[in-house]
Design an enzyme around this catalytic site. Structure first.
Site, PDB file in Angstrom:
ATOM      1  N   SER A  82       0.862  -1.190   0.000  1.00 24.69           N
ATOM      2  CA  SER A  82       0.000   0.000   0.000  1.00 24.69           C
ATOM      3  C   SER A  82       0.892   1.231   0.000  1.00 24.69           C
ATOM      4  O   SER A  82       2.052   1.171   0.435  1.00 24.69           O
ATOM      5  CB  SER A  82      -0.869  -0.018   1.266  1.00 24.69           C
TER       6      SER A  82
ATOM      7  N   TYR B 152      -2.209  -1.128  10.259  1.00 28.57           N
ATOM      8  CA  TYR B 152      -2.269  -1.348   8.808  1.00 28.57           C
ATOM      9  C   TYR B 152      -0.997  -0.828   8.131  1.00 28.57           C
ATOM     10  O   TYR B 152      -0.342  -1.547   7.372  1.00 28.57           O
ATOM     11  CB  TYR B 152      -3.511  -0.653   8.232  1.00 28.57           C
TER      12      TYR B 152
HETATM   13  N1  LIG Z   1      -8.685  -0.631  -1.460  1.00 23.27           N
HETATM   14  C1  LIG Z   1      -7.656   0.171  -1.280  1.00 23.27           C
HETATM   15  O1  LIG Z   1      -7.786   1.411  -1.274  1.00 23.27           O
HETATM   16  C2  LIG Z   1      -6.278  -0.404  -1.064  1.00 23.27           C
HETATM   17  C3  LIG Z   1      -5.210   0.482  -0.982  1.00 23.27           C
HETATM   18  C4  LIG Z   1      -3.934  -0.021  -0.773  1.00 23.27           C
HETATM   19  C5  LIG Z   1      -3.730  -1.378  -0.643  1.00 23.27           C
HETATM   20  N2  LIG Z   1      -4.791  -2.228  -0.728  1.00 23.27           N
HETATM   21  C6  LIG Z   1      -4.527  -3.647  -0.530  1.00 23.27           C
HETATM   22  O2  LIG Z   1      -4.974  -4.376  -1.648  1.00 23.27           O
HETATM   23  C7  LIG Z   1      -5.440  -5.669  -1.235  1.00 23.27           C
HETATM   24  C8  LIG Z   1      -6.854  -5.883  -1.723  1.00 23.27           C
HETATM   25  O3  LIG Z   1      -7.655  -4.813  -1.221  1.00 23.27           O
HETATM   26  P1  LIG Z   1      -9.224  -4.715  -1.490  1.00 23.27           P
HETATM   27  O4  LIG Z   1      -9.554  -3.286  -1.469  1.00 23.27           O
HETATM   28  O5  LIG Z   1      -9.573  -5.568  -2.655  1.00 23.27           O
HETATM   29  O6  LIG Z   1      -9.753  -5.381  -0.124  1.00 23.27           O
HETATM   30  P2  LIG Z   1     -11.138  -6.063   0.244  1.00 23.27           P
HETATM   31  O7  LIG Z   1     -11.309  -5.885   1.715  1.00 23.27           O
HETATM   32  O8  LIG Z   1     -12.245  -5.555  -0.613  1.00 23.27           O
HETATM   33  O9  LIG Z   1     -10.868  -7.591  -0.071  1.00 23.27           O
HETATM   34  C9  LIG Z   1      -9.926  -8.291   0.691  1.00 23.27           C
HETATM   35  C10 LIG Z   1     -10.252  -9.759   0.679  1.00 23.27           C
HETATM   36  O10 LIG Z   1      -9.314 -10.409   1.539  1.00 23.27           O
HETATM   37  C11 LIG Z   1     -10.012 -11.395   2.272  1.00 23.27           C
HETATM   38  N3  LIG Z   1      -9.321 -11.696   3.522  1.00 23.27           N
HETATM   39  C12 LIG Z   1      -9.157 -10.889   4.593  1.00 23.27           C
HETATM   40  N4  LIG Z   1      -8.521 -11.533   5.565  1.00 23.27           N
HETATM   41  C13 LIG Z   1      -8.253 -12.783   5.105  1.00 23.27           C
HETATM   42  C14 LIG Z   1      -7.598 -13.910   5.642  1.00 23.27           C
HETATM   43  N5  LIG Z   1      -7.121 -13.914   6.885  1.00 23.27           N
HETATM   44  N6  LIG Z   1      -7.501 -15.027   4.875  1.00 23.27           N
HETATM   45  C15 LIG Z   1      -8.007 -15.048   3.608  1.00 23.27           C
HETATM   46  N7  LIG Z   1      -8.635 -14.006   3.063  1.00 23.27           N
HETATM   47  C16 LIG Z   1      -8.760 -12.879   3.792  1.00 23.27           C
HETATM   48  C17 LIG Z   1     -11.384 -10.784   2.525  1.00 23.27           C
HETATM   49  O11 LIG Z   1     -12.341 -11.763   2.867  1.00 23.27           O
HETATM   50  C18 LIG Z   1     -11.661 -10.086   1.208  1.00 23.27           C
HETATM   51  O12 LIG Z   1     -12.341 -10.923   0.306  1.00 23.27           O
HETATM   52  C19 LIG Z   1      -5.322  -5.685   0.298  1.00 23.27           C
HETATM   53  O13 LIG Z   1      -4.135  -6.320   0.676  1.00 23.27           O
HETATM   54  C20 LIG Z   1      -5.282  -4.214   0.644  1.00 23.27           C
HETATM   55  O14 LIG Z   1      -4.634  -3.993   1.871  1.00 23.27           O
HETATM   56  C21 LIG Z   1      -6.048  -1.770  -0.933  1.00 23.27           C
END
Ligand SMILES: NC(=O)c1ccc[n+]([C@@H]2O[C@H](COP(=O)([O-])OP(=O)(O)OC[C@H]3O[C@@H](n4cnc5c(N)ncnc54)[C@H](O)[C@@H]3O)[C@@H](O)[C@H]2O)c1
Length: 264
Positions: free
Chosen positions: A144, A157
Site C-alpha cells: 500500500s 495497517y
Molecule cells: N482498497 C484500497 O484502497 C487499497 C489500498 C492499498 C492497498 N490495498 C490492498 O490491496 C489488497 C486488496 O484490497 P481490497 O480493497 O480488494 O480489499 P477487500 O477488503 O475488498 O478484499 C480483501 C479480501 O481479503 C479477504 N481476507 C481478509 N482476511 C483474510 C484472511 N485472513 N484469509 C483469507 N482471506 C482474507 C477478505 O475476505 C476479502 O475478500 C489488500 O491487501 C489491501 O490492503 C487496498
C-alpha cells in the site's frame, strides 16, 4: 496479454481487487485457484467457469500455515506446477495507538504480512521447480502507499504494509541469490474504490464524519483527481505477472494517481 495454461493462486479472491484479478487471469487462459476466508469465494470460481474459464476455489485463512501446505499439495498433484502467486488478502483496522489493543495490532500483522510470509514458505518449493522453457515464476504482493508514509489512526495497517514492502524486497534478493527462478514484486495502491475503502468510509461515518466530505477528502489526496479503480490495480498485477516484465524483481509499483510523488 496471454496467460495460457499458467497456474495462478490469488488470495482475497472473494471480492474487489482479488476477485477482478482472478477473473482477468482466467480470461487470459490461466487456471486460477481462488482463495479467501469467505465462503463466497466459490462465486468467483463459478463466475469464471460460467464464462468458459478454468478455476478452483478453497476457503483458506492466509494465517493458516498448515492450510497453505495442504493447498500447495493439492496444486502440485492437480497441476504439477505453480507459475503465479498474487497475495491480495488484506485487513484494515482503524484506531488510535492508544485505543488499539496489542492483539488487534498483532492481527493486522498476522493477516497482512504473516499471510504473505506463509504463502511464500509453502509456494516457493513448487514454484522453483521449473524448466527454462517455463520462464520465471512470479509472486506479487499487495502492499500500500501506507507503507511509505505515516497514516494517522491506521498504525497497524501502515506498519504491516511497510513490512510487506520489506519482505518483498528481501524475498526477491534471497531467491535471486539462491538462483531460484522466482521473482517477487509489490504493488502499492493509494485509495481504490473497493469494499475495503467502503468499510473505511463506514468507520469514518460512524465516528460522525459526513460521507460527501470523506469522499472529497479522499479524492483531494490524489493529484489525478479521482480514486483508483479495481481495473487500475488489476492491470498493474497483469504487468508484473507477464513474462515480458521478467527483468523486474524487488520492485515497488505504485498505483496511486500521483500520490507520494511529491508535495501536494
Ligand atoms: N482498497 C484500497 O484502497 C487499497 C489500498 C492499498 C492497498 N490495498 C490492498 O490491496 C489488497 C486488496 O484490497 P481490497 O480493497 O480488494 O480489499 P477487500 O477488503 O475488498 O478484499 C480483501 C479480501 O481479503 C479477504 N481476507 C481478509 N482476511 C483474510 C484472511 N485472513 N484469509 C483469507 N482471506 C482474507 C477478505 O475476505 C476479502 O475478500 C489488500 O491487501 C489491501 O490492503 C487496498
Amino acid at each position: 496479454m496471454s496467460f495460457d495454461d499458467k497456474v495462478v493462486i490469488v488470495t482475497g479472491a472473494a471480492q474487489s481487487i482479488g476477485k477482478a484479478a482472478a477473473v482477468e487471469f482466467a480470461k487470459q487462459g490461466a487456471v486460477v485457484y481462488c482463495l479467501d476466508l469467505q465462503s463466497s469465494v466459490s462465486e468467483t470460481a463459478n463466475l469464471i467457469t460460467a464464462e468458459g474459464g478454468r478455476a478452483e476455489f478453497q476457503r483458506l485463512d492466509v494465517t493458516d500455515q498448515a492450510g497453505w501446505y495442504d493447498l500447495l499439495e493439492r496444486v502440485r498433484s492437480e497441476r504439477s506446477k505453480l507459475d503465479i502467486l498474487v497475495n491480495c488478502a488484506g485487513f484494515v483496522q482503524k484506531g488510535s495507538i492508544e485505543d488499539t489493543s496489542y492483539e488487534e495490532f498483532q492481527r493486522s500483522f498476522d493477516v497482512n504480512v504473516g499471510g504473505v510470509f506463509k504463502s511464500m514458505r509453502a509456494a516457493v518449493p513448487l514454484m522453483r521447480v521449473r524448466s527454462k522453457e517455463q520462464g520465471l515464476a512470479t509472486i506479487i504482493n499487495l502492499s500500500s502507499m501506507a507503507a511509505f508514509n505515516g497514516m494517522p489512526m491506521y498504525s497497524a495497517y501502515g506498519a504491516s504494509k511497510a513490512a510487506v514492502w520489506s519482505l518483498t524486497r528481501t524475498a526477491a534478493l534471497e531467491f535471486a541469490r539462491l538462483k531460484y527462478p522466482v521473482r517477487v514484486n509489490a504493488i502499492h495502491p493509494a485509495t481504490i474504490d473497493t469494499e475495503m475503502t467502503r468499510a473505511v468510509m463506514r468507520m469514518s461515518i460512524q465516528s460522525g464524519e459526513d460521507e460527501e466530505t470523506i469522499v472529497q477528502q479522499m479524492i483531494a489526496q490524489h493529484p489525478s483527481g479521482r480514486l483508483g479503480s479495481v481495473e487500475d490495480v488489476v492491470f498493474a498485477i497483469m504487468y508484473l505477472a507477464d513474462e515480458r516484465s521478467s527483468f523486474t524483481t524487488g520492485f515497488s509499483l505504485t498505483v496511486a494517481g500521483g500520490r507520494g510523488a511529491g508535495e501536494w
